[in-house]
Design an enzyme around this catalytic site. Structure first.
Site, short mmCIF file in Angstrom:
data_model
loop_
_atom_site.label_atom_id
_atom_site.label_comp_id
_atom_site.label_asym_id
_atom_site.label_seq_id
_atom_site.Cartn_x
_atom_site.Cartn_y
_atom_site.Cartn_z
N ILE A 159 30.82 -20.64 53.33
CA ILE A 159 30.36 -19.66 52.35
C ILE A 159 29.22 -18.83 52.93
O ILE A 159 28.20 -19.37 53.40
CB ILE A 159 29.88 -20.36 51.06
CG1 ILE A 159 31.01 -21.25 50.50
CG2 ILE A 159 29.43 -19.34 50.04
CD1 ILE A 159 32.28 -20.53 50.15
N GLU A 160 29.37 -17.52 52.87
CA GLU A 160 28.35 -16.62 53.37
C GLU A 160 27.86 -15.66 52.30
O GLU A 160 27.15 -14.70 52.59
CB GLU A 160 28.89 -15.85 54.59
CG GLU A 160 29.29 -16.78 55.74
CD GLU A 160 29.79 -16.03 56.96
OE1 GLU A 160 29.46 -14.84 57.09
OE2 GLU A 160 30.50 -16.64 57.77
N ALA A 161 28.28 -15.89 51.06
CA ALA A 161 27.84 -15.07 49.93
C ALA A 161 27.17 -15.98 48.91
O ALA A 161 27.84 -16.79 48.27
CB ALA A 161 29.03 -14.35 49.30
#
Length: 665
Positions: free
Chosen positions: A158-160
């Site tokens: 996950i990068e958000a």
């Protein structure tokens, strides 16, 4: 004595064999597959024998009302059903011992987000039903893009940032513990955070302690990755990650080629000579994660790495075997010596009971307690009997250290009480690992429970009412907690020959481990800090401080002496408060369960029928909790059941249970 000789000799040989085997084992490598059609098939990837874990990447769209989308680049077309053929390849990988997981998220920002608790639950259910062991496994009603494949778990890349990934972890874990788990299948939860600690997107999720493996990305992050000739930044970040995740295997995430990332690439020779010696010292070091199969295939990074390590291990094998042989000879000599000493001193009497050494408990000094708690830097909680601090043992395990107030000054009496607590062993009681008894200091060292107290979750007011307070504490989970605490108290009251009164049963003293199993804490502390006479004369003001969990006999001797039924009363209050908090019901100004209990007594069927979205079986669990709670809070001790009877009632059907004649008497 010859039997012991054979045992110890075989034990050393077994250990030596295990060391030799470990020396020849390959390093565990996790790899991401699915984003390049030129990387080869999934079957070919697993057939290399290089990888222990393969993350299929990515479910790149999900949440916020979106239709989930599986994106496997040029491998296949999920919408047309073209990826169903991967089921056979996944089965082939799994049959060869490779764990195959679905990775959700990835670098396609804007395609995924969790917008609410209900949205989170929907995503968790979709993942469970579509890729794991949920209801869609053997039916045609739920589309399964990967055919009938049942993956080994879910990976979060996950990068958000979103505030709900911790709830996603809890929801998935709750689903993991369903029927398939009972039949012996286990599912994993993994994550790929960035190396700056804590990760901006997954920090709170990782704080739940629910993840099996965490592959930290030490690339594209100059502040914490390897710099040519300088491993200092990586070492510091690695220590933070491994110490904060004692229950997970932590992997070193690296790019497989210079082209795979903007920075952070480490060539194989440097990795082996400079970086691995730094990371392998952690007790929870798991291996290496590489991005990705496509780059690894082009450069042969993992092939070279495995070859170098195998050559090193081959050179070490001769040394290990030689040391093992020498060890066997030395052990033989030591056992012979012990045999002679045993003959000489076999008439020596055992130490008398009540000696100052509690069985199986580690003794710590003042300075050791100060070191493990970093000078009492992180307070977990406080109470009338003492303050609790978070700490770490030298082996990396996290512990909770309770520094007692007003403890008994007599060392022998104190150790007598502690010895009894230290001998206890039950799945629903927090284990006591050690003590500190030096000068005026009295401290108890417990196993750390990563999910904190029941009060934190079941009685939280942080979630909106429409989300039913704490999404992941379903009614079934609340019932599991209720019966777990009952079994723990049954053990304390004599089922396990413990014969210990708790005298402070409340949500704050029920802790949840990594798998949300309830464990009773502070066992025996009342006896260490108060004598029984003082315990029976607590003031009404003190009882109000404890939020009404005290039984009537604690407030006045006219209701009888304090005993095991005192814990039963407190347990009943706690169960009814769990029910009330779940439904967010207010029935009076007083915080105790008195008025709510009376209301439930008069509206039991109405209350149970008002719970929507649950099965008849779940409704039966809720009804049992309420009926048991009402029996437990009877004013007269003789009308309350024993904890053994409470367990029997919870294990029976609600049809077989009757309400008490009145709410109290």
């Amino acid at each position: 004595m010859s039997g012991k000789l054979r045992f110890y000799a075989s034990l050393l040989l077994a250990v030596s064999s295990a060391l030799a085997t470990a020396a020849s084992d390959d390093i565990k490598i996790a790899i991401y597959w699915g984003q390049d059609g030129n990387e080869g098939s999934l079957t070919d990837t697993c057939a290399t024998g290089l990888y222990a874990y393969v993350n299929i990447a990515f479910l790149s769209t999900f949440g916020d009302g979106r239709t989930p989308v599986l994106n496997l680049a040029n491998h296949c077309d999920p919408p047309s059903g073209g990826c169903a053929s991967l089921a056979a390849e996944i089965a082939s990988c799994q049959s060869s011992g490779v764990k195959v997981l679905l990775s959700i998220g990835g670098g396609a920002l804007g395609g995924y987000n969790l917008s609410s608790l209900s949205d989170t639950q929907a995503v968790a259910t979709y993942l469970w039903d579509t890729f794991l062991g949920g209801s869609g496994t053997n039916t045609t009603t739920t589309p399964r893009p990967l055919g009938d494949a049942v993956l080994d778990g879910i990976d979060l890349d996950i990068e958000a940032p979103s505030q709900y990934y911790d709830d996603l972890a809890r929801s998935l874990t709750s689903l993991y513990k369903g029927d398939d788990a009972a039949r012996g299948r286990a599912y994993m939860l993994t994550a790929a955070p960035q190396c700056p600690f804590p990760d901006a997107s997954l920090g709170e999720a990782l704080g739940t302690g629910l993840f099996d493996h965490v592959w930290v990305q030490f690339y594209n992050n100059p502040g914490c990755q390897y710099a040519p000739g300088d491993v200092g930044a990586l070492r510091s970040a690695w220590r933070e990650w491994t110490e904060s995740l004692p229950g997970a295997s932590v992997f070193l995430g690296l790019p497989a080629s210079l082209d795979a990332a903007g920075s952070g690439f480490v060539d194989v020779d440097t990795l082996v000579s400079q970086v691995l010696p730094v990371v392998e010292g952690a007790n929870n070091y798991g291996g290496i994660m590489l991005w990705s199969r496509s780059y690894d295939k082009d450069t042969g990074f993992s092939v070279k790495l495995q070859r170098i390590l195998q050559n090193q291990n081959k050179n070490h094998t001769d040394i290990i075997v030689g040391a093992a042989v020498a060890g066997v000879l030395l052990l033989f000599m030591l056992i012979c010596t012990c045999f002679l000493c045993h003959k000489k001193y076999r008439g020596t009497p055992r130490p008398e009971e009540g000696s100052l050494t509690a069985p199986a408990l580690k003794r710590y000094t003042d300075s050791e307690v100060e070191r493990m708690t970093k000078s009492y830097a992180h307070k977990l909680g406080n109470g009338s009997n003492g303050d609790v601090y978070r700490g770490n043992l030298r082996d990396g395990r996290q512990v909770a250290v309770k520094v007692l107030k007003n403890s008994k000054s007599d060392d022998k009496e104190f150790m007598g009480e502690v010895a009894g607590v230290g001998r206890m062993s039950h799945v629903n009681v927090v284990p006591l690992l050690g003590i500190c008894l030096q000068g005026p200091t009295r401290a108890l060292v417990y196993e750390y429970m990563p999910n904190g107290s029941l009060e934190r979750y079941a009685f939280s007011n942080n979630d909106p009412v429409q989300e039913n307070n704490s999404l992941w504490l379903y009614w079934e989970k609340l019932f599991d907690i209720a019966i777990g605490v009952a079994r723990g108290l049954e053990y304390l009251h004599g089922q396990g020959n413990a014969n210990i009164l708790h005298l402070n049963v409340k949500p704050h003293n029920v802790l949840l481990d990594q798998e949300l199993c309830p464990k009773i804490s502070d066992v025996g502390v009342a006896n260490l800090c108060h004598d029984n006479d003082k315990e029976s004369k607590r003031s009404t003001a003190d009882a109000r401080d404890r939020d009404g969990y005290d039984a009537p006999e604690v407030l006045s001797r006219k209701f009888g002496a304090v005993g095991s039924k005192t814990d039963v009363y407190s347990y009943g209050v706690m169960v009814l408060e769990m029910v009330r908090a779940k439904r967010n019901i207010n029935v009076g100004e007083v915080t105790t369960s008195k008025y709510f209990g009376q209301w439930l007594y008069e509206h039991l069927d109405q209350f149970c029928d008002s719970i929507s979205g649950i099965s008849g079986e779940t409704r039966d669990l809720v009804k049992k909790m309420i009926i048991v709670g009402l029996w437990c809070i009877q004013t007269a001790q003789t009308n309350r059941p024993s904890m053994s009877r409470v367990v029997e009632m919870l294990e029976s059907s609600s049809i077989d249970l009757e309400l008490p004649v009145r709410i109290s008497s």
